[in-house]
Every structure is written in C-alpha cells, then in structure tokens.
Design an enzyme around this catalytic site. Structure first.
Site, PDB file in Angstrom:
ATOM      1  N   VAL A  74     -53.166  -6.756  -1.799  1.00  0.00           N
ATOM      2  CA  VAL A  74     -52.717  -5.685  -0.908  1.00  0.00           C
ATOM      3  C   VAL A  74     -53.182  -5.932   0.529  1.00  0.00           C
ATOM      4  O   VAL A  74     -52.379  -5.930   1.457  1.00  0.00           O
ATOM      5  CB  VAL A  74     -53.216  -4.308  -1.413  1.00  0.00           C
ATOM      6  N   LEU A 114     -43.474   5.479 -13.035  1.00  0.00           N
ATOM      7  CA  LEU A 114     -42.787   4.189 -13.166  1.00  0.00           C
ATOM      8  C   LEU A 114     -43.084   3.577 -14.541  1.00  0.00           C
ATOM      9  O   LEU A 114     -42.178   3.139 -15.253  1.00  0.00           O
ATOM     10  CB  LEU A 114     -43.228   3.231 -12.053  1.00  0.00           C
ATOM     11  N   CYS A 152     -52.278  -2.766 -12.174  1.00  0.00           N
ATOM     12  CA  CYS A 152     -52.401  -1.354 -11.817  1.00  0.00           C
ATOM     13  C   CYS A 152     -51.854  -0.321 -12.803  1.00  0.00           C
ATOM     14  O   CYS A 152     -52.454   0.739 -12.945  1.00  0.00           O
ATOM     15  CB  CYS A 152     -51.779  -1.120 -10.450  1.00  0.00           C
ATOM     16  N   PHE A 153     -50.723  -0.573 -13.445  1.00  0.00           N
ATOM     17  CA  PHE A 153     -50.129   0.500 -14.261  1.00  0.00           C
ATOM     18  C   PHE A 153     -51.143   1.048 -15.268  1.00  0.00           C
ATOM     19  O   PHE A 153     -51.389   2.250 -15.333  1.00  0.00           O
ATOM     20  CB  PHE A 153     -48.884  -0.009 -14.989  1.00  0.00           C
TER      21      PHE A 153
HETATM   22  N1  LIG Z   1     -51.929  -5.479  -6.508  1.00  0.00           N
HETATM   23  C1  LIG Z   1     -51.010  -4.612  -6.152  1.00  0.00           C
HETATM   24  O1  LIG Z   1     -49.814  -4.904  -6.214  1.00  0.00           O
HETATM   25  C2  LIG Z   1     -51.379  -3.251  -5.659  1.00  0.00           C
HETATM   26  C3  LIG Z   1     -52.697  -2.809  -5.669  1.00  0.00           C
HETATM   27  N2  LIG Z   1     -53.022  -1.560  -5.201  1.00  0.00           N
HETATM   28  C4  LIG Z   1     -54.402  -1.120  -5.146  1.00  0.00           C
HETATM   29  O2  LIG Z   1     -55.015  -1.748  -4.015  1.00  0.00           O
HETATM   30  C5  LIG Z   1     -56.395  -2.043  -4.281  1.00  0.00           C
HETATM   31  C6  LIG Z   1     -56.636  -3.529  -4.084  1.00  0.00           C
HETATM   32  O3  LIG Z   1     -55.852  -4.226  -5.018  1.00  0.00           O
HETATM   33  P1  LIG Z   1     -55.652  -5.808  -4.920  1.00  0.00           P
HETATM   34  O4  LIG Z   1     -55.423  -6.197  -3.507  1.00  0.00           O
HETATM   35  O5  LIG Z   1     -54.651  -6.159  -5.950  1.00  0.00           O
HETATM   36  O6  LIG Z   1     -57.105  -6.315  -5.364  1.00  0.00           O
HETATM   37  P2  LIG Z   1     -57.676  -7.793  -5.271  1.00  0.00           P
HETATM   38  O7  LIG Z   1     -58.658  -7.928  -6.365  1.00  0.00           O
HETATM   39  O8  LIG Z   1     -56.568  -8.777  -5.148  1.00  0.00           O
HETATM   40  O9  LIG Z   1     -58.434  -7.805  -3.864  1.00  0.00           O
HETATM   41  C7  LIG Z   1     -59.551  -7.031  -3.580  1.00  0.00           C
HETATM   42  C8  LIG Z   1     -60.466  -7.830  -2.647  1.00  0.00           C
HETATM   43  O10 LIG Z   1     -61.507  -6.962  -2.191  1.00  0.00           O
HETATM   44  C9  LIG Z   1     -62.680  -7.758  -2.001  1.00  0.00           C
HETATM   45  N3  LIG Z   1     -63.850  -6.893  -1.924  1.00  0.00           N
HETATM   46  C10 LIG Z   1     -64.436  -6.160  -2.904  1.00  0.00           C
HETATM   47  N4  LIG Z   1     -65.474  -5.459  -2.410  1.00  0.00           N
HETATM   48  C11 LIG Z   1     -65.558  -5.756  -1.082  1.00  0.00           C
HETATM   49  C12 LIG Z   1     -66.409  -5.346  -0.025  1.00  0.00           C
HETATM   50  N5  LIG Z   1     -67.397  -4.489  -0.248  1.00  0.00           N
HETATM   51  N6  LIG Z   1     -66.193  -5.854   1.197  1.00  0.00           N
HETATM   52  C13 LIG Z   1     -65.192  -6.720   1.434  1.00  0.00           C
HETATM   53  N7  LIG Z   1     -64.336  -7.136   0.482  1.00  0.00           N
HETATM   54  C14 LIG Z   1     -64.524  -6.670  -0.764  1.00  0.00           C
HETATM   55  C15 LIG Z   1     -62.663  -8.685  -3.204  1.00  0.00           C
HETATM   56  O11 LIG Z   1     -63.461  -9.818  -2.985  1.00  0.00           O
HETATM   57  C16 LIG Z   1     -61.166  -9.009  -3.309  1.00  0.00           C
HETATM   58  O12 LIG Z   1     -60.830 -10.216  -2.623  1.00  0.00           O
HETATM   59  C17 LIG Z   1     -56.652  -1.547  -5.700  1.00  0.00           C
HETATM   60  O13 LIG Z   1     -57.186  -0.264  -5.626  1.00  0.00           O
HETATM   61  C18 LIG Z   1     -55.268  -1.501  -6.320  1.00  0.00           C
HETATM   62  O14 LIG Z   1     -55.169  -0.524  -7.327  1.00  0.00           O
HETATM   63  C19 LIG Z   1     -52.055  -0.730  -4.704  1.00  0.00           C
HETATM   64  C20 LIG Z   1     -50.746  -1.120  -4.647  1.00  0.00           C
HETATM   65  C21 LIG Z   1     -50.296  -2.416  -5.120  1.00  0.00           C
HETATM   66  O1  LIG Z   2     -49.968   0.077  -7.594  1.00  0.00           O
HETATM   67  C1  LIG Z   2     -49.502  -1.013  -7.824  1.00  0.00           C
HETATM   68  O2  LIG Z   2     -50.155  -2.008  -8.124  1.00  0.00           O
HETATM   69  C2  LIG Z   2     -48.021  -1.243  -7.811  1.00  0.00           C
HETATM   70  O3  LIG Z   2     -47.605  -1.232  -9.196  1.00  0.00           O
HETATM   71  C3  LIG Z   2     -46.239  -1.515  -9.412  1.00  0.00           C
HETATM   72  O4  LIG Z   2     -45.906  -2.790  -8.890  1.00  0.00           O
HETATM   73  P1  LIG Z   2     -46.176  -4.149  -9.706  1.00  0.00           P
HETATM   74  O5  LIG Z   2     -47.157  -3.892 -10.797  1.00  0.00           O
HETATM   75  O6  LIG Z   2     -46.504  -5.180  -8.703  1.00  0.00           O
HETATM   76  O7  LIG Z   2     -44.775  -4.553 -10.329  1.00  0.00           O
HETATM   77  P2  LIG Z   2     -43.587  -3.732 -11.018  1.00  0.00           P
HETATM   78  O8  LIG Z   2     -42.320  -4.270 -10.524  1.00  0.00           O
HETATM   79  O9  LIG Z   2     -43.782  -2.285 -10.933  1.00  0.00           O
HETATM   80  O10 LIG Z   2     -43.720  -4.178 -12.538  1.00  0.00           O
HETATM   81  C4  LIG Z   2     -44.823  -3.786 -13.329  1.00  0.00           C
HETATM   82  C5  LIG Z   2     -44.604  -4.263 -14.756  1.00  0.00           C
HETATM   83  O11 LIG Z   2     -43.555  -3.525 -15.375  1.00  0.00           O
HETATM   84  C6  LIG Z   2     -42.587  -4.414 -15.909  1.00  0.00           C
HETATM   85  N1  LIG Z   2     -41.251  -3.780 -15.817  1.00  0.00           N
HETATM   86  C7  LIG Z   2     -40.828  -3.249 -14.638  1.00  0.00           C
HETATM   87  C8  LIG Z   2     -39.590  -2.653 -14.552  1.00  0.00           C
HETATM   88  C9  LIG Z   2     -38.770  -2.581 -15.688  1.00  0.00           C
HETATM   89  O12 LIG Z   2     -37.630  -2.053 -15.689  1.00  0.00           O
HETATM   90  N2  LIG Z   2     -39.233  -3.118 -16.849  1.00  0.00           N
HETATM   91  C10 LIG Z   2     -40.468  -3.718 -16.939  1.00  0.00           C
HETATM   92  O13 LIG Z   2     -40.847  -4.187 -18.026  1.00  0.00           O
HETATM   93  C11 LIG Z   2     -42.702  -5.681 -15.059  1.00  0.00           C
HETATM   94  O14 LIG Z   2     -42.181  -6.804 -15.725  1.00  0.00           O
HETATM   95  C12 LIG Z   2     -44.198  -5.741 -14.850  1.00  0.00           C
HETATM   96  O15 LIG Z   2     -44.826  -6.333 -15.953  1.00  0.00           O
HETATM   97  C13 LIG Z   2     -45.393  -0.478  -8.656  1.00  0.00           C
HETATM   98  O16 LIG Z   2     -44.014  -0.824  -8.808  1.00  0.00           O
HETATM   99  C14 LIG Z   2     -45.752  -0.447  -7.184  1.00  0.00           C
HETATM  100  O17 LIG Z   2     -45.027   0.577  -6.530  1.00  0.00           O
HETATM  101  C15 LIG Z   2     -47.257  -0.184  -7.047  1.00  0.00           C
HETATM  102  O18 LIG Z   2     -47.632  -0.207  -5.690  1.00  0.00           O
END
Ligand SMILES: NC(=O)C1=CN([C@@H]2O[C@H](COP(=O)(O)OP(=O)(O)OC[C@H]3O[C@@H](n4cnc5c(N)ncnc54)[C@H](O)[C@@H]3O)[C@@H](O)[C@H]2O)C=CC1
Ligand SMILES: O=C(O)[C@H]1O[C@H](OP(=O)(O)OP(=O)(O)OC[C@H]2O[C@@H](n3ccc(=O)[nH]c3=O)[C@H](O)[C@@H]2O)[C@H](O)[C@@H](O)[C@@H]1O
Length: 469
Positions: free
Chosen positions: A15, A226, A275-276
């Site tokens: 993110v 979702l 995340c889910f």
């Molecule tokens: N991965 C996704 O698609 C999405 C994730 N989120 C949320 O966003 C947040 C971050 O998720 P990701 O980016 O996937 O995690 P990630 O695990 O990829 O990255 C988190 C980073 O934060 C760093 N970190 C931890 N503690 C720290 C500190 N005290 N100071 C500086 N850096 C530090 C870690 O070393 C790591 O590189 C989570 O709460 C997640 O639920 C929200 C929407 C989409």
């Molecule tokens: O908080 C988060 O981390 C994010 O989680 C999901 O995003 P993401 O997990 O990256 O991907 P998705 O496209 O949502 O798919 C999630 C899982 O559901 C599965 N999926 C999705 C859609 C579908 O119709 N069927 C299905 O099996 C995908 O294959 C995947 O394994 C949400 O879509 C984002 O809006 C949110 O920000």
C-alpha cells in the site's frame, strides 16, 4: 527545489509504495518520502527491481523517484521534516494473547505513533492508511498527546481500497477517497488539507468526508461485503456441481440485476490475499467484543465457507483420481492469490498444495511471478509447515519456470490462479505429454472445457456440472 508540502509515509509495502508513488506523480509540488524499518525493502524500492510486482508501478516510480519521491530508512529525520505523516504499516491478526486468531494487532501503528511523538518538532497531521479496528484513532491520538513539547497532532482516517494487480488504476481513478476526522475546527482543517492533496487528480464529488469511526469501520465493512459475495457465489458453485446448473450462467443471470451487479461473482477455489480473512476476523472480534454474537457468527460464516471451498476442491480432485494422489505428479498452475500480482499471502493455492502434499502427491508448481523462496515463506507463515525441517517438502514440491515442463508426465493439472496465459496454452501439446487419463481441475474457470474435452482431457471445473462418479 522547494516544495509546498512534505509527506512522509511509514511502511513501504503493497500500500505505502504504490499509494505514495501515485501521490508524487500527481502532485509535483509535494515532497513524498516513504520510510521503512526494513532496509532490504527500501533498497529494492531504490533499485531497478521493485519489491512488488504491480502493472504500471515501475513507470510511475521511475517518473518521480529522485525528483519528489524518495525511499529511505531515515525514519526519524523524515518524520521531523513532514507536515503529513501516513501510517501504512501491516496490521496482522493477533496470534497470541487476548483476541488471538481474531483481533487485529495494531502494535505497529502504536509504535509509529510513539516514534512520531518522540521525534516531531512541529505540529503534524497523522493519517491512518492501515486497516484498523474501529476506534484505533483514539489510541493513536492518546499516544501522540503524550508528547511533552506542546505539539498538536490531528489524526485522520484515510483507508485504502486499492486491489492488488490493479493498484495503479485504482489509485489513479479511485471509486472514492474516504477521509474521516474529528468534528472540531482543527479536525475539519486537517480534513481540508488532505482533501486538497487528493483534489490534484480526484474529482471532489468522489472525495467522501466523514467522522473518524465511520471511516475506520467502512473499510472493514467494504472488505467484508466483497468477500461475502465471493463466499456466496462459491456456496452456489457446490450446488451447481451436483445439480447440472452452471455457476457462470448464474453469475450472469443474477449480475444483470442492477441491484446485484456483475462484479465479484466469479466463483473460485477460494479467496486469498492478506486482507479479506484478516479484516473479517477483525470485524467478528469487534462484534463479539460488543456482545453481538449473532452478528459475529453471520460474518464468520464467510470465512468458514471459504475454508470449505478450499478443502472441497482438493477432496474432489483426489476422489476423481481414483481416491489416491500418492506418488502422482500434479502440475499446479498458479500460486499467487490472484492474477497480475506476485503476492501469495493466504493464497488458496497454498492450501490446496498442502492438502495434496498430505496425500503425498508430487507437485510441480508454475507461477509467472512467484519464486520458490516466496512459496516457502507462505508455507511457513500461513500453514505452519516448517520448511526447514519438513523432510518431504523438498521432495514433494518442485518449482518450474516453464509451464510445459510442469505439465510433462503429469497425471493432473490444477489451475489455481487465473493468469491470462493459462487460457492460451497449447493444450494439445500438454495432453500428449501427460499420463492418461489426463485430468484438468480448473479452480478458476479459465480453460475452455469443451475444447479440452475434445482433445481428450477429463475436465472438472468449479461450479460446472461434474459428471457422476
Ligand atoms: N495489500 C493490500 O492490497 C491492501 C492493504 N491494506 C492495509 O494496509 C496496511 C498495509 O498493508 P501492506 O502494504 O499490504 O503491508 P506490507 O506488509 O506489504 O507492508 C507494511 C510495511 O510496513 C513496515 N513497517 C512495519 N512497522 C513499521 C514501523 N514502525 N516503521 C516503519 N515501517 C514499518 C514493514 O516493514 C512493511 O514493509 C494493512 O493494514 C492492510 O490491511 C489496505 C488496502 C489494500
Ligand atoms: O484491503 C485490501 O487489502 C483490499 O482487498 C481486496 O483487494 P485484493 O485482496 O487485492 O484483491 P481482490 O480482487 O479483492 O481479490 C481478493 C480475492 O478474492 C478472489 N475473488 C475475487 C473476486 C471474485 O469474483 N472471485 C474471487 O474468487 C480473488 O481471486 C482473490 O483471491 C479489495 O478488493 C480491495 O478493495 C481492498 O483494498
């Protein structure tokens, strides 16, 4: 060059990295620095090989890195310099103590707040970008308030809705940007400041402002809704396999109702991703904490259905292969949790692989974006398989970089990620090289069943009528 505003983002992950790159690209007058404790991660962001694969990301990063986008481990000095500090750190499910297995662990967020309080020398806006339990902003605010320098901090909630694989598009053209803040003049001024950042490229009609708690909770609810759609259609896929109905036809039929809509009705071997599951468990825990047991159980069912879907798939595979997979070579096509990402966190593919390994099948895994090292990390963390001591692991899992080699001599193919390239493979060639009967188990409804059956494959796909055993 002098900038109008300085942003620091704590956390350079899936993110933090893409989000800040898109802010930097759209706001040349803002200096953006992403910091992380993990030096390897920061080095990768500063190199030609970025730490995450995301279509379009490299181009965005390369267009502004070194100009107004920086990646650094100098956490304290970068915080001190910033007007706005984003907290974008990981918030995994707690594994120990109160709420273990359910509650989100916000220790990283608290640590960020403590660091900000310690090193800040000017007032700042602190933005929660991480997904957090409702009322986390209260904890962050109280930690920040403990500074002894008379500084003022405003805490905002600005959850992220990007999906992996489409992160850049989602950030460039978000369906909405959500910003929650305190209902005080200071809170409203902070909201206005953050709105002005996004207004550089997001139409104002798509920027929603609200109070802190609604914003925090909306994020959990969005993911729960979702995931619920996926579990709902997956529950129907099981019924389809037994009755002769076709889940894709059902998705089309119900999705044409604008009240239901067509998206997120793709039946699969189960949802994955970091995340889910985490966010629904977080919601379940919140409901339980407030004594809302029926609500907790309602949402928990979404996870249970997903677990059922993953194990159901493997059971059906084994049952179709004459109730034994022992010693059989199985080509696993896809290990990432969805296409267009190299992320494997909570991927359904890992669960299917684990169950097949328990049957002592020999797995040859091909994924265009996932390296063996990453797969092993996934087995370690998600499945508690000790990859260093598990004697069979090296023997049972081979990683392949050539999909045809993965399929050569295999008894079965399992399609577990919907990579586009799996649609266009030379299945005639693959069939010739496989043991017979040659099985295809499609957990993503990617292959053309009719053509494959004409070639000679025995094809079983999720939610499609399965011939009687
Ligand atoms: N991965 C996704 O698609 C999405 C994730 N989120 C949320 O966003 C947040 C971050 O998720 P990701 O980016 O996937 O995690 P990630 O695990 O990829 O990255 C988190 C980073 O934060 C760093 N970190 C931890 N503690 C720290 C500190 N005290 N100071 C500086 N850096 C530090 C870690 O070393 C790591 O590189 C989570 O709460 C997640 O639920 C929200 C929407 C989409
Ligand atoms: O908080 C988060 O981390 C994010 O989680 C999901 O995003 P993401 O997990 O990256 O991907 P998705 O496209 O949502 O798919 C999630 C899982 O559901 C599965 N999926 C999705 C859609 C579908 O119709 N069927 C299905 O099996 C995908 O294959 C995947 O394994 C949400 O879509 C984002 O809006 C949110 O920000």
């Amino acid at each position: 060059m002098s900038f109008d505003l300085s942003i620091c983002c704590m956390g350079a992950g899936y993110v933090g990295g893409p989000t800040m790159a898109v802010i930097a690209k759209n706001c040349p007058n803002i200096r953006v620095c992403v910091v992380d404790l993990n030096a390897k991660q920061i080095d990768a962001w500063n190199s030609a090989e970025l730490p995450i694969y995301e279509p379009g990301l490299k181009e965005v990063v390369e267009s502004c890195r070194g100009k107004n986008l920086f990646f650094s481990t100098s956490i304290e000095s970068e915080i001190a310099l910033a007007d706005i500090v984003f907290i974008s750190v990981n918030t995994p499910t707690k594994t120990q103590g109160i709420g273990a297995g359910r509650a989100a662990n916000i220790k990283n967020c608290e640590l960020c707040a403590r660091t900000i309080a310690k090193v800040a020398t000017t007032n700042k806006i602190v933005v929660e970008k991480s997904t957090v339990p409702v009322r986390t902003a209260d904890a962050v605010r109280r930690v920040l308030a403990c500074n002894d320098k008379g500084l003022e901090f405003q805490v905002l909630s600005n959850p992220e809705f990007l999906a992996e694989g489409t992160a850049i598009d989602d950030l460039e053209k978000p369906s909405r940007v959500l910003i929650g803040g305190e209902e005080t003049p200071g809170g409203q001024a902070a909201i206005a400041k953050l709105v002005s950042v996004y207004a550089n490229w997001v139409p104002s009609s798509q920027i929603i402002t609200t109070n802190l708690w609604s914003s925090e909770l909306s994020k959990l609810v969005a993911n729960a809704f979702l995931a619920q759609r996926v579990s709902s259609i997956n529950s129907i896929s099981a019924l389809c396999e037994s009755t002769g109905a076709d889940v894709s036809e059902i998705s089309r039929a119900i999705g044409s109702d604008p009240r239901i809509g067509p998206r997120f009705l793709q039946s699969s071997v189960g949802f994955g991703g970091s995340c889910f599951q985490k966010d629904i468990l977080n919601l379940v825990y919140l409901c339980e904490t407030f004594g809302l047991d029926e609500c907790a159980e309602y949402w928990h069912q979404v996870i249970k259905m997903n677990d059922y879907q993953k194990s159901r798939f493997t059971q059906k595979m084994v049952s179709r292969m004459f109730n034994t997979a022992t010693g059989k070579k199985i080509a696993i096509l896809g290990f990432a949790f969805k296409k267009d990402t190299g992320d494997t966190r909570e991927t359904a593919s890992a669960f299917v692989c684990r169950d097949l390994m328990q049957e002592k099948a020999r797995l040859h895994v091909y994924d265009p974006q996932v390296k063996r090292e990453q797969m092993m990390i996934e087995f370690d963390y998600t499945l508690n398989v000790n990859t260093t001591t598990e004697p069979d692991l090296e023997k049972l899992i081979t990683t392949e970089t050539d999909v045809y080699k993965a399929c050569e001599g295999a008894h079965a193919i399992a399609v577990l990620t919907e990579w586009d390239e799996f649609k266009g493979l030379d299945y005639e060639r693959i069939y010739k090289g496989m043991s017979k009967p040659a099985f295809v188990f499609d957990g993503r409804n990617v292959v053309d069943i009719k053509t494959l059956r004409e070639i000679g494959f025995e094809v079983y796909a999720i939610g499609k009528p399965w011939p009687k055993e």
